[in-house]
Design a protein around this motif. Structure first.
Motif, PDB file in Angstrom:
ATOM      1  N   ILE A   1       0.839  -1.205   0.000  1.00  0.00           N
ATOM      2  CA  ILE A   1       0.000   0.000   0.000  1.00  0.00           C
ATOM      3  C   ILE A   1       0.874   1.254   0.000  1.00  0.00           C
ATOM      4  N   ARG A   2       1.933   1.248   0.828  1.00  0.00           N
ATOM      5  CA  ARG A   2       2.825   2.408   0.882  1.00  0.00           C
ATOM      6  C   ARG A   2       3.567   2.606  -0.435  1.00  0.00           C
ATOM      7  N   MET A   3       4.056   1.526  -1.021  1.00  0.00           N
ATOM      8  CA  MET A   3       4.751   1.627  -2.302  1.00  0.00           C
ATOM      9  C   MET A   3       3.815   2.143  -3.384  1.00  0.00           C
ATOM     10  N   ALA A   4       2.584   1.646  -3.362  1.00  0.00           N
ATOM     11  CA  ALA A   4       1.603   2.081  -4.358  1.00  0.00           C
ATOM     12  C   ALA A   4       1.227   3.544  -4.141  1.00  0.00           C
ATOM     13  N   GLY A   5       1.111   3.955  -2.872  1.00  0.00           N
ATOM     14  CA  GLY A   5       0.725   5.326  -2.557  1.00  0.00           C
ATOM     15  C   GLY A   5       1.723   6.348  -3.080  1.00  0.00           C
ATOM     16  N   THR A   6       3.017   6.084  -2.893  1.00  0.00           N
ATOM     17  CA  THR A   6       4.037   7.011  -3.384  1.00  0.00           C
ATOM     18  C   THR A   6       4.258   6.854  -4.887  1.00  0.00           C
ATOM     19  N   GLY A   7       4.201   5.606  -5.364  1.00  0.00           N
ATOM     20  CA  GLY A   7       4.434   5.362  -6.793  1.00  0.00           C
ATOM     21  C   GLY A   7       3.354   5.935  -7.682  1.00  0.00           C
ATOM     22  N   CYS A   8       2.116   5.921  -7.214  1.00  0.00           N
ATOM     23  CA  CYS A   8       1.019   6.415  -8.051  1.00  0.00           C
ATOM     24  C   CYS A   8       1.140   7.908  -8.302  1.00  0.00           C
ATOM     25  N   ILE A   9       1.717   8.639  -7.348  1.00  0.00           N
ATOM     26  CA  ILE A   9       1.907  10.082  -7.535  1.00  0.00           C
ATOM     27  C   ILE A   9       2.902  10.340  -8.655  1.00  0.00           C
ATOM     28  N   LEU A  10       3.991   9.566  -8.673  1.00  0.00           N
ATOM     29  CA  LEU A  10       5.015   9.745  -9.713  1.00  0.00           C
ATOM     30  C   LEU A  10       4.447   9.447 -11.096  1.00  0.00           C
ATOM     31  N   VAL A  11       3.656   8.387 -11.184  1.00  0.00           N
ATOM     32  CA  VAL A  11       3.041   8.034 -12.466  1.00  0.00           C
ATOM     33  C   VAL A  11       2.070   9.122 -12.908  1.00  0.00           C
ATOM     34  N   LEU A  12       1.285   9.632 -11.964  1.00  0.00           N
ATOM     35  CA  LEU A  12       0.328  10.683 -12.291  1.00  0.00           C
ATOM     36  C   LEU A  12       1.034  11.941 -12.793  1.00  0.00           C
ATOM     37  N   ILE A  13       2.121  12.321 -12.124  1.00  0.00           N
ATOM     38  CA  ILE A  13       2.860  13.520 -12.536  1.00  0.00           C
ATOM     39  C   ILE A  13       3.364  13.361 -13.963  1.00  0.00           C
TER      40      ILE A  13
END
Length: 257
Positions: free
Chosen positions: A182-194
């Motif tokens: 969940i933590r990896m997905a939470g931070t990773g999804c922001i990078l993908v969105l940017i």
């Protein structure tokens, strides 16, 4: 109080050094200030965007997209991961498809999402959902599969029902690993969105950075980058706090209830 201050200073000393170098290097001519403005100028540009409401507009757009996509990933990823991890038949049927899914680069599919869903909110939320689900699924499956077999055997020897075995033993034991996902997905999804916002968007932090770069507003560009960093830290802190709250009972599964 003194010990807490000293500890925080120790943890922040490298960051303080880096920020100091960032401030000093452009002012002393070590780097070109047109390409790397001093840190205080970046903060000033960020403050001006806060006062004008520009930064909040882009920040709120990005965080809204992230939350919607991430919550959808949680709703789909955790139950599906538990299913694949616990039931051999489900694993046998779904695992090959999952392997193809998680080994397909998310950003490579961005043009597909944009063609099907357009450049509006739907494509951004979809790309966040796709990127987040992979990490959540993988770590949920891993957490369930790596539960100590002796723990399961002991629970079964007490004639626990399948439902109680899963909810009182397997799920608590797998929870720490699930939260890593969940933590990896939470931070990773922001990078993908940017990255997605940089390619096709009319608002968002990614759009702000690209727009500032194209118009040579370098201080605003770095202010946008710092905002993304702070957003990532905020998300990680929130998810870590949530993990601590929900994992208090992970060490001692209650078999008697």
């Amino acid at each position: 109080m003194f010990q807490l201050t000293a500890k925080l200073f120790k943890q922040s000393i490298l960051l303080i050094i880096l920020v100091s170098l960032w401030e000093i290097a452009p002012r002393t001519g070590l780097v070109n200030p047109e390409y790397l403005p001093p840190f205080l100028e970046v903060i000033k540009a960020g403050g001006e965007m806060v006062l004008s409401g520009e930064l909040w507009t882009h920040f709120s757009t990005s965080i809204t997209r992230s939350i919607y996509g991430f919550l959808l990933a949680l709703v789909v990823g955790i139950p599906l991961g538990l299913l694949i991890g616990w039931y051999p038949l489900a694993r046998e049927l779904l695992n090959p498809t999952f392997e193809v899914y998680r080994n397909t680069a998310t950003l490579a599919l961005l043009p597909v999402f944009m063609l099907i869903l357009g450049i509006g909110e739907a494509s951004k939320i979809a790309i966040v959902f796709y990127a987040s689900t992979s990490e959540i699924l993988l770590l949920t499956i891993t957490g369930v599969k790596n539960v100590d077999p002796l723990l399961i055997k002991s629970a079964r020897s007490m004639n626990l029902s399948a439902f109680k075995l899963f909810t009182k033993v397997v799920l608590p034991a797998a929870l720490p690993t699930i939260f890593v996902g969940i933590r990896m997905a939470g931070t990773g999804c922001i990078l993908v969105l940017i990255a997605a916002e940089m390619i096709g968007a009319k608002a968002g932090l990614g759009y702000l950075i690209t727009f500032a770069q194209n118009n040579f507003q370098i201080a605003k560009m770095f202010a946008g980058i710092l905002t993304i960093s702070m957003l990532g830290l905020l998300v990680n802190f929130g998810l870590t706090s949530l993990e601590k709250r929900f994992s208090k009972w992970k060490q001692q599964p209650n078999l008697n209830k």
